[in-house]
Design a protein around this motif. Structure first.
Motif, PDB file in Angstrom:
ATOM      1  N   SER A   2       0.809  -1.213   0.000  1.00  9.63           N
ATOM      2  CA  SER A   2       0.000   0.000   0.000  1.00  9.63           C
ATOM      3  C   SER A   2       0.847   1.270   0.000  1.00  9.63           C
ATOM      4  O   SER A   2       0.350   2.345  -0.310  1.00  9.63           O
ATOM      5  CB  SER A   2      -0.927  -0.009   1.207  1.00  9.63           C
ATOM      6  N   ASP A   3       2.117   1.155   0.344  1.00  7.09           N
ATOM      7  CA  ASP A   3       2.956   2.345   0.411  1.00  7.09           C
ATOM      8  C   ASP A   3       3.685   2.650  -0.896  1.00  7.09           C
ATOM      9  O   ASP A   3       4.475   3.581  -0.956  1.00  7.09           O
ATOM     10  CB  ASP A   3       3.980   2.207   1.542  1.00  7.09           C
ATOM     11  N   LEU A   4       3.453   1.860  -1.934  1.00 13.07           N
ATOM     12  CA  LEU A   4       4.128   2.113  -3.204  1.00 13.07           C
ATOM     13  C   LEU A   4       3.881   3.555  -3.647  1.00 13.07           C
ATOM     14  O   LEU A   4       2.743   4.021  -3.617  1.00 13.07           O
ATOM     15  CB  LEU A   4       3.593   1.177  -4.297  1.00 13.07           C
ATOM     16  N   PRO A   5       4.939   4.243  -4.055  1.00 16.75           N
ATOM     17  CA  PRO A   5       4.724   5.609  -4.539  1.00 16.75           C
ATOM     18  C   PRO A   5       3.990   5.586  -5.884  1.00 16.75           C
ATOM     19  O   PRO A   5       4.026   4.578  -6.591  1.00 16.75           O
ATOM     20  CB  PRO A   5       6.146   6.141  -4.709  1.00 16.75           C
ATOM     21  N   ARG A   6       3.347   6.654  -6.220  1.00 16.83           N
ATOM     22  CA  ARG A   6       2.665   6.718  -7.523  1.00 16.83           C
ATOM     23  C   ARG A   6       3.645   7.130  -8.608  1.00 16.83           C
ATOM     24  O   ARG A   6       3.480   6.819  -9.777  1.00 16.83           O
ATOM     25  CB  ARG A   6       1.513   7.724  -7.474  1.00 16.83           C
ATOM     26  N   LEU A 229      12.933  -2.734  -4.575  1.00 17.11           N
ATOM     27  CA  LEU A 229      11.536  -3.128  -4.314  1.00 17.11           C
ATOM     28  C   LEU A 229      11.172  -2.857  -2.861  1.00 17.11           C
ATOM     29  O   LEU A 229      10.108  -2.303  -2.564  1.00 17.11           O
ATOM     30  CB  LEU A 229      11.314  -4.602  -4.647  1.00 17.11           C
ATOM     31  N   MET A 230      12.075  -3.221  -1.945  1.00 17.45           N
ATOM     32  CA  MET A 230      11.801  -2.962  -0.535  1.00 17.45           C
ATOM     33  C   MET A 230      11.642  -1.462  -0.297  1.00 17.45           C
ATOM     34  O   MET A 230      10.754  -1.029   0.444  1.00 17.45           O
ATOM     35  CB  MET A 230      12.917  -3.549   0.331  1.00 17.45           C
ATOM     36  N   GLY A 231      12.513  -0.674  -0.945  1.00 18.67           N
ATOM     37  CA  GLY A 231      12.382   0.784  -0.843  1.00 18.67           C
ATOM     38  C   GLY A 231      11.024   1.262  -1.349  1.00 18.67           C
ATOM     39  O   GLY A 231      10.333   2.035  -0.670  1.00 18.67           O
ATOM     40  N   LEU A 232      10.644   0.777  -2.521  1.00 20.73           N
ATOM     41  CA  LEU A 232       9.348   1.170  -3.100  1.00 20.73           C
ATOM     42  C   LEU A 232       8.209   0.802  -2.160  1.00 20.73           C
ATOM     43  O   LEU A 232       7.284   1.591  -1.942  1.00 20.73           O
ATOM     44  CB  LEU A 232       9.143   0.468  -4.453  1.00 20.73           C
ATOM     45  N   GLN A 233       8.296  -0.397  -1.593  1.00 21.23           N
ATOM     46  CA  GLN A 233       7.235  -0.850  -0.686  1.00 21.23           C
ATOM     47  C   GLN A 233       7.137   0.054   0.545  1.00 21.23           C
ATOM     48  O   GLN A 233       6.096   0.117   1.190  1.00 21.23           O
ATOM     49  CB  GLN A 233       7.492  -2.300  -0.247  1.00 21.23           C
ATOM     50  N   MET A 234       8.252   0.738   0.861  1.00 26.45           N
ATOM     51  CA  MET A 234       8.224   1.656   2.008  1.00 26.45           C
ATOM     52  C   MET A 234       7.991   3.097   1.557  1.00 26.45           C
ATOM     53  O   MET A 234       8.188   4.035   2.332  1.00 26.45           O
ATOM     54  CB  MET A 234       9.513   1.517   2.807  1.00 26.45           C
ATOM     55  N   GLY A 235       7.610   3.241   0.296  1.00 27.34           N
ATOM     56  CA  GLY A 235       7.237   4.569  -0.183  1.00 27.34           C
ATOM     57  C   GLY A 235       8.382   5.421  -0.701  1.00 27.34           C
ATOM     58  O   GLY A 235       8.178   6.605  -0.986  1.00 27.34           O
ATOM     59  N   ILE A 236       9.562   4.851  -0.830  1.00 28.01           N
ATOM     60  CA  ILE A 236      10.694   5.623  -1.357  1.00 28.01           C
ATOM     61  C   ILE A 236      10.416   5.991  -2.814  1.00 28.01           C
ATOM     62  O   ILE A 236      10.054   5.116  -3.608  1.00 28.01           O
ATOM     63  CB  ILE A 236      12.015   4.816  -1.255  1.00 28.01           C
ATOM     64  N   ASP A 237      10.579   7.263  -3.146  1.00 29.01           N
ATOM     65  CA  ASP A 237      10.235   7.712  -4.494  1.00 29.01           C
ATOM     66  C   ASP A 237      11.398   8.375  -5.223  1.00 29.01           C
ATOM     67  O   ASP A 237      11.214   9.018  -6.256  1.00 29.01           O
ATOM     68  CB  ASP A 237       9.021   8.655  -4.441  1.00 29.01           C
ATOM     69  N   THR A 238      12.600   8.223  -4.680  1.00 26.87           N
ATOM     70  CA  THR A 238      13.776   8.819  -5.309  1.00 26.87           C
ATOM     71  C   THR A 238      14.924   7.814  -5.307  1.00 26.87           C
ATOM     72  O   THR A 238      15.293   7.294  -4.249  1.00 26.87           O
ATOM     73  CB  THR A 238      14.215  10.089  -4.542  1.00 26.87           C
ATOM     74  N   PHE A 239      15.425   7.540  -6.473  1.00 25.36           N
ATOM     75  CA  PHE A 239      16.519   6.579  -6.619  1.00 25.36           C
ATOM     76  C   PHE A 239      17.600   7.165  -7.522  1.00 25.36           C
ATOM     77  O   PHE A 239      17.295   7.751  -8.551  1.00 25.36           O
ATOM     78  CB  PHE A 239      16.015   5.276  -7.271  1.00 25.36           C
ATOM     79  N   ASP A 240      18.855   6.969  -7.130  1.00 26.67           N
ATOM     80  CA  ASP A 240      19.956   7.190  -8.055  1.00 26.67           C
ATOM     81  C   ASP A 240      20.066   5.916  -8.887  1.00 26.67           C
ATOM     82  O   ASP A 240      19.834   4.809  -8.379  1.00 26.67           O
ATOM     83  CB  ASP A 240      21.277   7.390  -7.292  1.00 26.67           C
ATOM     84  N   SER A 241      20.432   6.046 -10.137  1.00 27.47           N
ATOM     85  CA  SER A 241      20.599   4.863 -10.982  1.00 27.47           C
ATOM     86  C   SER A 241      21.533   5.203 -12.129  1.00 27.47           C
ATOM     87  O   SER A 241      21.865   6.368 -12.328  1.00 27.47           O
ATOM     88  CB  SER A 241      19.235   4.408 -11.511  1.00 27.47           C
ATOM     89  N   ALA A 242      21.956   4.176 -12.845  1.00 27.24           N
ATOM     90  CA  ALA A 242      22.897   4.402 -13.942  1.00 27.24           C
ATOM     91  C   ALA A 242      22.460   3.615 -15.174  1.00 27.24           C
ATOM     92  O   ALA A 242      22.215   2.408 -15.100  1.00 27.24           O
ATOM     93  CB  ALA A 242      24.313   4.005 -13.530  1.00 27.24           C
ATOM     94  N   CYS A 243      22.366   4.329 -16.264  1.00 27.80           N
ATOM     95  CA  CYS A 243      22.046   3.747 -17.567  1.00 27.80           C
ATOM     96  C   CYS A 243      22.903   2.496 -17.822  1.00 27.80           C
ATOM     97  O   CYS A 243      24.126   2.547 -17.646  1.00 27.80           O
ATOM     98  CB  CYS A 243      22.342   4.831 -18.589  1.00 27.80           C
ATOM     99  N   ALA A 244      22.248   1.403 -18.214  1.00 26.30           N
ATOM    100  CA  ALA A 244      22.930   0.136 -18.548  1.00 26.30           C
ATOM    101  C   ALA A 244      23.612  -0.513 -17.349  1.00 26.30           C
ATOM    102  O   ALA A 244      24.280  -1.526 -17.493  1.00 26.30           O
ATOM    103  CB  ALA A 244      23.934   0.324 -19.680  1.00 26.30           C
ATOM    104  N   GLY A 245      23.458   0.090 -16.169  1.00 26.54           N
ATOM    105  CA  GLY A 245      24.170  -0.430 -15.001  1.00 26.54           C
ATOM    106  C   GLY A 245      25.631  -0.027 -15.020  1.00 26.54           C
ATOM    107  O   GLY A 245      26.483  -0.694 -14.428  1.00 26.54           O
ATOM    108  N   LEU A 246      25.920   1.095 -15.686  1.00 30.62           N
ATOM    109  CA  LEU A 246      27.277   1.646 -15.696  1.00 30.62           C
ATOM    110  C   LEU A 246      27.772   1.849 -14.259  1.00 30.62           C
ATOM    111  O   LEU A 246      26.976   1.997 -13.338  1.00 30.62           O
ATOM    112  CB  LEU A 246      27.275   3.017 -16.377  1.00 30.62           C
ATOM    113  N   GLY A 247      29.072   1.903 -14.126  1.00 30.21           N
ATOM    114  CA  GLY A 247      29.593   2.194 -12.796  1.00 30.21           C
ATOM    115  C   GLY A 247      30.434   1.060 -12.267  1.00 30.21           C
ATOM    116  O   GLY A 247      30.800   1.003 -11.100  1.00 30.21           O
ATOM    117  N   GLY A 248      30.757   0.153 -13.119  1.00 26.42           N
ATOM    118  CA  GLY A 248      31.553  -0.991 -12.710  1.00 26.42           C
ATOM    119  C   GLY A 248      31.319  -2.014 -13.778  1.00 26.42           C
ATOM    120  O   GLY A 248      30.267  -2.027 -14.388  1.00 26.42           O
ATOM    121  N   CYS A 249      32.297  -2.831 -14.034  1.00 27.92           N
ATOM    122  CA  CYS A 249      32.102  -3.797 -15.103  1.00 27.92           C
ATOM    123  C   CYS A 249      32.426  -5.204 -14.643  1.00 27.92           C
ATOM    124  O   CYS A 249      33.576  -5.594 -14.598  1.00 27.92           O
ATOM    125  CB  CYS A 249      32.936  -3.464 -16.308  1.00 27.92           C
TER     126      CYS A 249
END
Lengths: 314, 314
Positions: A2-6, A229-249
């Protein structure tokens, strides 16, 4: 659930997190090309470069050149990272959208090893930056607790330590009469698992119910999407992320290095769960393929290989 | 998180799912080597080969040879896969631990495309297998609904369709007076996302509260670990998985087919969440590295590159 952000806000860090990790030199023009492509996907915020010591991070020696070359697009914020006032002053010399940041590691050992200072000294050093921000009317919008779930030197970090660090950051902001718009908990070295995410968020929320939280996740041990997913379930609505999973290979022999959570995979999961991200998945996939072409080796993103489901539905 | 299981059973499918997908021939001795290594990790059940048409799946032409070569270890079940009575009869000629299986695709279109028969005809064909099992006193322990979350031909599968298929499988078992020990929901072609997992499990549980459920997940679009977390949160305690993330569905019909959820990554997440898996993560990592060495190209598992946290704690 129920806490998923919109709606979820994705802060794209691929160009900064990714290119600073690559062994070989990446042409500045290619960096700019990826940043400009990302800006056409619906992403509203892109961290382009870091203003760090080129001696320590040679891949970012062209930070100024890249920052100056970007043809900016209306409605997109182009940000940069720095670790001290000197870096921030370099950033201010560019056309990037500069805001103040404060950050502290949850792990004292991590701070000492990486910055040569303990928590108290690092907090003190940030007073200089905050004073500078206040003096020059620069908004302070980013605050992070890094290694918030664990550290290779200190082991698992408990939620009480995270609460203490948040308290210290809030205290620091308060000294300067500044509000804290959003606080990020960062799994800097890949210790987080869903229970720890829930525990840290729960502890911070209990103390500061109105404080907006974000997550910065790495997929070091394959748990990034579950942690999200756990973050989303707790209503977290802001995530840092990287295109293609860049940031390490993980495929190029950089043992143990793994990228940020993959932007298009996370956006895909959100969209399929009915959570709006505002991004065009097909355009993001094109960016991921471009990123892979630029770095010249496979990147860990999955959606770019399988394609969207929307495409199969039509 | 109150429904998290205390212990999870991992059914290793890497040797079967993985090697049937590989383009180049894999030496039978290497397959045996991996199976024997996996049997030393604490895994209790390993699907070793599939008895399918070598014309369609050349990588499994040596199924009998592999099955006969394994030096079995006490307490480990060595299973195989087949799609019809002919395959099962081949399996029975080997020293594998053979049990009966029933399986039906949630997608009618998937059944017609891949097996040339609709749901009713495929169910009918399984009567022959079940009759054979009853006659020869072979336990029927595996039942699966495949493409339970979506299909590239038919699109998303709704929970009501899953319930209908489960009802059909239960009816079939009932005709022969057989109980259904566990039912697996399989995300055969990578359509699942956490909400769909919750919805399908919820719908089946509501109708048959006592029916034990398992999940068979693929990481086609990066959501496998998040899907597993949702399963865990709903008390699911049985997962198929593949060492190093080996595998992919040979009938998936697109180049993006990705492997099963990675055994050691899933086991790591469970263990870190306090859920017992009974496996030795370090030994599993060695298996993942062996798998990569055998197939001769990088595999998607993450933990094998980053290492366990337990190692850092000590």
């Amino acid at each position: 659930m129920s806490d998923l952000p919109r709606r979820v806000h994705l802060h794209e860090e691929g160009p900064r997190e990714g290119f600073q990790m690559e062994a070989g030199p990446i042409a500045s023009a290619d960096k700019v090309r990826l940043i400009e492509a990302l800006a056409r996907t619906g992403l509203r915020e892109i961290q382009c470069v870091s203003f760090v010591n080129p001696g320590r991070v040679p891949g970012m020696a062209d930070a100024e050149l890249v920052a100056q070359s970007i043809r900016k697009r209306q409605g997109v914020r182009y940000t940069g990272l720095w670790l001290n006032l000197r870096g921030m002053q370099r950033a201010l010399g560019t056309p990037l959208d500069i805001e103040g940041t404060v950050s502290i590691s949850a792990s004292e050992a991590f701070s000492v090893r990486n910055y040569g200072k303990g928590t108290a000294a690092l907090l003190d050093a940030q007073r200089t930056t905050l004073a500078f921000c206040v003096e020059h009317a620069i908004a302070v919008t980013r605050a992070s607790v890094t290694t918030a779930f664990g550290c290779n030197l200190e082991g698992a970090i408990c939620a009480a330590t995270v609460v203490e660090r948040v308290s210290q950051l809030l205290g620091l902001m308060d000294e300067f009469g500044l509000p804290l718009p959003i606080l990020r908990l960062a799994d800097t070295v890949g210790w987080a698992q869903p229970n720890a995410i829930a525990s840290a968020i729960g502890a911070v929320r209990e103390r500061w119910p109105a404080l907006r939280l974000g997550l910065h996740l790495h997929d070091t041990r394959g748990t990034a999407m579950a942690n999200a997913l756990m973050g989303l379930q707790m209503g977290i609505d802001t995530f840092d992320s990287a295109c293609a999973g860049l940031g390490g290979c993980p495929f190029a022999g950089h043992t143990g290095a793994a990228g940020n959570i993959c932007t298009e995979d996370l956006a895909f999961m959100c969209e399929e769960m009915g959570i709006d991200t505002g991004v065009d998945l097909e355009a993001l996939i094109e960016c991921a393929r471009l990123a892979e072409q630029i770095v010249g080796h496979p990147l860990p993103g999955k959606l770019m290989r399988a394609g969207t489901l929307e495409r199969l539905r039509h």
